[in-house]
Design a protein around this motif. Structure first.
Motif, PDB file in Angstrom:
ATOM      1  N   GLY A 222    -105.318  39.327 103.464  1.00  0.00           N
ATOM      2  CA  GLY A 222    -105.071  38.707 102.173  1.00  0.00           C
ATOM      3  C   GLY A 222    -103.799  39.255 101.550  1.00  0.00           C
ATOM      4  N   ARG A 223    -103.392  38.645 100.463  1.00  0.00           N
ATOM      5  CA  ARG A 223    -102.158  39.022  99.774  1.00  0.00           C
ATOM      6  C   ARG A 223    -102.467  39.934  98.584  1.00  0.00           C
ATOM      7  NH1 ARG A 223     -99.046  35.220  96.553  1.00  0.00           N
ATOM      8  NH2 ARG A 223     -97.243  36.242  95.619  1.00  0.00           N
ATOM      9  N   ILE A 224    -101.886  41.127  98.575  1.00  0.00           N
ATOM     10  CA  ILE A 224    -102.054  42.059  97.465  1.00  0.00           C
ATOM     11  C   ILE A 224    -101.049  41.690  96.378  1.00  0.00           C
ATOM     12  CG2 ILE A 224    -102.038  44.461  96.737  1.00  0.00           C
ATOM     13  CD1 ILE A 224    -104.235  43.828  98.752  1.00  0.00           C
ATOM     14  N   PRO A 225    -101.499  41.453  95.141  1.00  0.00           N
ATOM     15  CA  PRO A 225    -100.563  41.028  94.089  1.00  0.00           C
ATOM     16  C   PRO A 225     -99.632  42.163  93.674  1.00  0.00           C
ATOM     17  CG  PRO A 225    -102.720  41.458  93.147  1.00  0.00           C
ATOM     18  CD  PRO A 225    -102.879  41.565  94.638  1.00  0.00           C
ATOM     19  N   CYS A 226     -98.369  41.837  93.510  1.00  0.00           N
ATOM     20  CA  CYS A 226     -97.368  42.848  93.176  1.00  0.00           C
ATOM     21  C   CYS A 226     -96.753  42.564  91.800  1.00  0.00           C
ATOM     22  CB  CYS A 226     -96.266  42.872  94.239  1.00  0.00           C
ATOM     23  SG  CYS A 226     -95.341  41.317  94.368  1.00  0.00           S
TER      24      CYS A 226
ATOM     25  N   GLN B 205    -100.510  37.458  81.374  1.00  0.00           N
ATOM     26  CA  GLN B 205    -100.952  38.797  81.016  1.00  0.00           C
ATOM     27  C   GLN B 205    -102.000  39.310  82.004  1.00  0.00           C
ATOM     28  OE1 GLN B 205    -102.307  38.870  76.929  1.00  0.00           O
ATOM     29  NE2 GLN B 205    -100.246  39.349  76.191  1.00  0.00           N
ATOM     30  N   HIS B 206    -101.864  40.591  82.367  1.00  0.00           N
ATOM     31  CA  HIS B 206    -102.829  41.271  83.231  1.00  0.00           C
ATOM     32  C   HIS B 206    -103.032  40.515  84.545  1.00  0.00           C
ATOM     33  CE1 HIS B 206    -103.584  43.510  79.581  1.00  0.00           C
ATOM     34  NE2 HIS B 206    -104.065  42.446  78.981  1.00  0.00           N
ATOM     35  N   TRP B 207    -101.960  39.925  85.052  1.00  0.00           N
ATOM     36  CA  TRP B 207    -102.113  39.022  86.190  1.00  0.00           C
ATOM     37  C   TRP B 207    -102.629  39.720  87.445  1.00  0.00           C
ATOM     38  CZ3 TRP B 207    -103.575  34.729  87.679  1.00  0.00           C
ATOM     39  CH2 TRP B 207    -103.344  34.275  88.977  1.00  0.00           C
ATOM     40  N   GLN B 208    -102.117  40.900  87.755  1.00  0.00           N
ATOM     41  CA  GLN B 208    -102.561  41.558  88.978  1.00  0.00           C
ATOM     42  C   GLN B 208    -104.065  41.821  88.958  1.00  0.00           C
ATOM     43  OE1 GLN B 208     -99.039  44.120  88.249  1.00  0.00           O
ATOM     44  NE2 GLN B 208     -99.145  44.526  90.440  1.00  0.00           N
ATOM     45  N   LYS B 209    -104.576  42.251  87.814  1.00  0.00           N
ATOM     46  CA  LYS B 209    -106.008  42.500  87.683  1.00  0.00           C
ATOM     47  C   LYS B 209    -106.794  41.194  87.783  1.00  0.00           C
ATOM     48  CE  LYS B 209    -109.450  44.546  84.569  1.00  0.00           C
ATOM     49  NZ  LYS B 209    -109.644  45.257  83.277  1.00  0.00           N
ATOM     50  N   ARG B 210    -106.342  40.154  87.142  1.00  0.00           N
ATOM     51  CA  ARG B 210    -107.050  38.864  87.160  1.00  0.00           C
ATOM     52  C   ARG B 210    -107.088  38.264  88.565  1.00  0.00           C
ATOM     53  NH1 ARG B 210    -103.827  35.742  82.602  1.00  0.00           N
ATOM     54  NH2 ARG B 210    -105.111  33.969  83.264  1.00  0.00           N
ATOM     55  N   PHE B 211    -105.948  38.307  89.242  1.00  0.00           N
ATOM     56  CA  PHE B 211    -105.876  37.766  90.598  1.00  0.00           C
ATOM     57  C   PHE B 211    -106.804  38.539  91.525  1.00  0.00           C
ATOM     58  CE2 PHE B 211    -103.911  37.572  94.836  1.00  0.00           C
ATOM     59  CZ  PHE B 211    -103.689  36.214  94.989  1.00  0.00           C
ATOM     60  N   THR B 212    -106.823  39.853  91.377  1.00  0.00           N
ATOM     61  CA  THR B 212    -107.665  40.683  92.228  1.00  0.00           C
ATOM     62  C   THR B 212    -109.137  40.420  91.977  1.00  0.00           C
ATOM     63  OG1 THR B 212    -105.969  42.412  92.300  1.00  0.00           O
ATOM     64  CG2 THR B 212    -108.224  43.064  92.838  1.00  0.00           C
ATOM     65  N   GLN B 213    -109.533  40.324  90.725  1.00  0.00           N
ATOM     66  CA  GLN B 213    -110.938  40.082  90.410  1.00  0.00           C
ATOM     67  C   GLN B 213    -111.384  38.692  90.858  1.00  0.00           C
ATOM     68  OE1 GLN B 213    -110.973  40.990  86.177  1.00  0.00           O
ATOM     69  NE2 GLN B 213    -111.692  43.078  86.565  1.00  0.00           N
ATOM     70  N   ASP B 214    -110.487  37.718  90.811  1.00  0.00           N
ATOM     71  CA  ASP B 214    -110.831  36.372  91.257  1.00  0.00           C
ATOM     72  C   ASP B 214    -111.146  36.345  92.750  1.00  0.00           C
ATOM     73  OD1 ASP B 214    -110.734  33.292  90.734  1.00  0.00           O
ATOM     74  OD2 ASP B 214    -109.413  33.594  92.455  1.00  0.00           O
ATOM     75  N   GLY B 215    -110.364  37.045  93.535  1.00  0.00           N
ATOM     76  CA  GLY B 215    -110.669  37.192  94.957  1.00  0.00           C
ATOM     77  C   GLY B 215    -110.092  36.150  95.891  1.00  0.00           C
ATOM     78  N   ALA B 216    -109.517  35.071  95.347  1.00  0.00           N
ATOM     79  CA  ALA B 216    -108.908  34.050  96.205  1.00  0.00           C
ATOM     80  C   ALA B 216    -107.472  34.463  96.483  1.00  0.00           C
ATOM     81  CB  ALA B 216    -108.955  32.679  95.528  1.00  0.00           C
ATOM     82  N   ALA B 217    -107.309  35.305  97.499  1.00  0.00           N
ATOM     83  CA  ALA B 217    -106.028  35.966  97.734  1.00  0.00           C
ATOM     84  C   ALA B 217    -105.049  35.133  98.537  1.00  0.00           C
ATOM     85  CB  ALA B 217    -106.262  37.293  98.457  1.00  0.00           C
ATOM     86  N   GLY B 218    -105.527  34.051  99.166  1.00  0.00           N
ATOM     87  CA  GLY B 218    -104.659  33.382 100.128  1.00  0.00           C
ATOM     88  C   GLY B 218    -104.520  34.245 101.365  1.00  0.00           C
TER      89      GLY B 218
ATOM     90  N   ARG C 273    -111.109  42.296  99.180  1.00  0.00           N
ATOM     91  CA  ARG C 273    -111.959  43.088  98.281  1.00  0.00           C
ATOM     92  C   ARG C 273    -112.050  44.539  98.759  1.00  0.00           C
ATOM     93  NH1 ARG C 273    -115.359  42.350  94.161  1.00  0.00           N
ATOM     94  NH2 ARG C 273    -117.029  43.878  93.882  1.00  0.00           N
ATOM     95  N   ALA C 274    -112.157  44.726 100.070  1.00  0.00           N
ATOM     96  CA  ALA C 274    -112.242  46.073 100.611  1.00  0.00           C
ATOM     97  C   ALA C 274    -110.962  46.867 100.357  1.00  0.00           C
ATOM     98  CB  ALA C 274    -112.524  46.009 102.110  1.00  0.00           C
ATOM     99  N   SER C 275    -109.839  46.180 100.340  1.00  0.00           N
ATOM    100  CA  SER C 275    -108.550  46.844 100.147  1.00  0.00           C
ATOM    101  C   SER C 275    -108.232  47.111  98.685  1.00  0.00           C
ATOM    102  CB  SER C 275    -107.435  45.992 100.753  1.00  0.00           C
ATOM    103  OG  SER C 275    -107.612  45.843 102.137  1.00  0.00           O
ATOM    104  N   THR C 276    -109.005  46.490  97.786  1.00  0.00           N
ATOM    105  CA  THR C 276    -108.667  46.581  96.363  1.00  0.00           C
ATOM    106  C   THR C 276    -109.804  47.131  95.505  1.00  0.00           C
ATOM    107  OG1 THR C 276    -109.281  44.231  96.108  1.00  0.00           O
ATOM    108  CG2 THR C 276    -106.940  44.734  96.442  1.00  0.00           C
ATOM    109  N   LEU C 277    -110.926  46.445  95.458  1.00  0.00           N
ATOM    110  CA  LEU C 277    -111.985  46.767  94.503  1.00  0.00           C
ATOM    111  C   LEU C 277    -113.128  47.604  95.057  1.00  0.00           C
ATOM    112  CD1 LEU C 277    -112.304  43.307  92.708  1.00  0.00           C
ATOM    113  CD2 LEU C 277    -111.075  45.339  91.903  1.00  0.00           C
ATOM    114  N   ASP C 278    -113.364  47.543  96.367  1.00  0.00           N
ATOM    115  CA  ASP C 278    -114.550  48.195  96.925  1.00  0.00           C
ATOM    116  C   ASP C 278    -114.235  48.745  98.310  1.00  0.00           C
ATOM    117  OD1 ASP C 278    -117.013  49.073  97.698  1.00  0.00           O
ATOM    118  OD2 ASP C 278    -118.066  47.175  97.384  1.00  0.00           O
ATOM    119  N   ARG C 279    -113.671  49.944  98.340  1.00  0.00           N
ATOM    120  CA  ARG C 279    -113.236  50.514  99.609  1.00  0.00           C
ATOM    121  C   ARG C 279    -114.398  50.884 100.531  1.00  0.00           C
ATOM    122  NH1 ARG C 279    -107.983  51.486  99.917  1.00  0.00           N
ATOM    123  NH2 ARG C 279    -108.136  53.241 101.358  1.00  0.00           N
ATOM    124  N   SER C 280    -115.604  50.889  99.989  1.00  0.00           N
ATOM    125  CA  SER C 280    -116.758  51.155 100.852  1.00  0.00           C
ATOM    126  C   SER C 280    -116.953  50.053 101.885  1.00  0.00           C
ATOM    127  CB  SER C 280    -118.024  51.303 100.010  1.00  0.00           C
ATOM    128  OG  SER C 280    -118.408  50.061  99.446  1.00  0.00           O
TER     129      SER C 280
END
Length: 222
Positions: A125-129, A139-152, A186-193
């Protein structure tokens, strides 16, 4: 399932990048094609996999495992509603705007044939930069994109070829695991477990994602 739009970007001065050149190719515009797509070479040493598409910050973009980036028109439509403004194809910096495909639901290692020749393989997936956030001005785009989860999805090129807007897309291989782009993201961003699960995709993973997952699991288990 089809390629709705093929998009390329040219190096353009922007105020929101930290790259020394002060330029970015994120603002991609649709082109009719045909355009050749091929493996660009090692990260930091080559351009995009899409001919004519500029990669300015090769510290984090480009290379064989990020040769092409795809995003679903269906997800752009969702964001249009949230933003309250139109988003043309290419707005997220994607090379391929697709129709009829769950891009973030694709499996790592899944292969797509685009048109008659090109074969691509999903890597991550694409990590937002910061540049992505500045480009959209949300506003807060990186956080919003990450929480949405549709990374492309990023792809490597398995078989090169020329493609054009309107070409059909066919899934020609699905690997025998359940590691989707969404799970890897998600594993790379929000939940490394979740990184231990991601390792099931093996060498099909983007080489940096694979190395990071192995390092985490060696240190913390899983």
């Amino acid at each position: 399932m089809k390629l709705l739009s093929l998009n390329i970007g040219k190096a353009t001065p922007v105020p929101f990048t930290d790259h020394p050149s002060g330029t970015s190719g994120i603002d991609k515009l649709p082109v009719d094609g045909p355009v050749r797509v091929a493996a660009p070479g090692a990260k930091g040493k080559g351009p995009s996999g899409v001919a004519g598409d500029d990669v300015c910050d090769q510290r984090v973009h480009g290379g064989n495992d990020q040769a092409v980036y795809a995003y679903a028109r269906e997800d752009l439509d969702r964001w249009e509603k949230e933003f309250g403004r139109p988003l043309r194809n290419g707005s997220f910096g994607e090379n391929l705007t697709t129709s009829g495909l769950d891009v973030s639901g694709a499996l790592i290692g899944e292969r797509w044939r685009v048109g008659s020749q090109l074969v691509l393989e999903v890597t991550s997936g694409r990590i937002p930069c910061q540049t992505f956030a500045g480009h959209l001005g949300e506003q807060h785009w990186q956080k919003r994109f990450t929480q949405d989860g549709a990374a492309g999805a990023y792809f490597r090129v398995i078989e090169p070829g020329a493609i054009a807007a309107g070409d059909p897309i066919e899934i020609v291989h699905r690997p025998d695991h359940d590691v989707t782009v969404a799970l890897q993201f998600r594993a790379s961003t929000l939940d490394r477990s979740l990184l231990s699960q991601v390792l099931a995709a093996g060498e099909a993973l983007h080489y940096e994602a694979l190395a990071n997952a192995r390092k985490y699991v060696e240190k913390y288990g899983g």
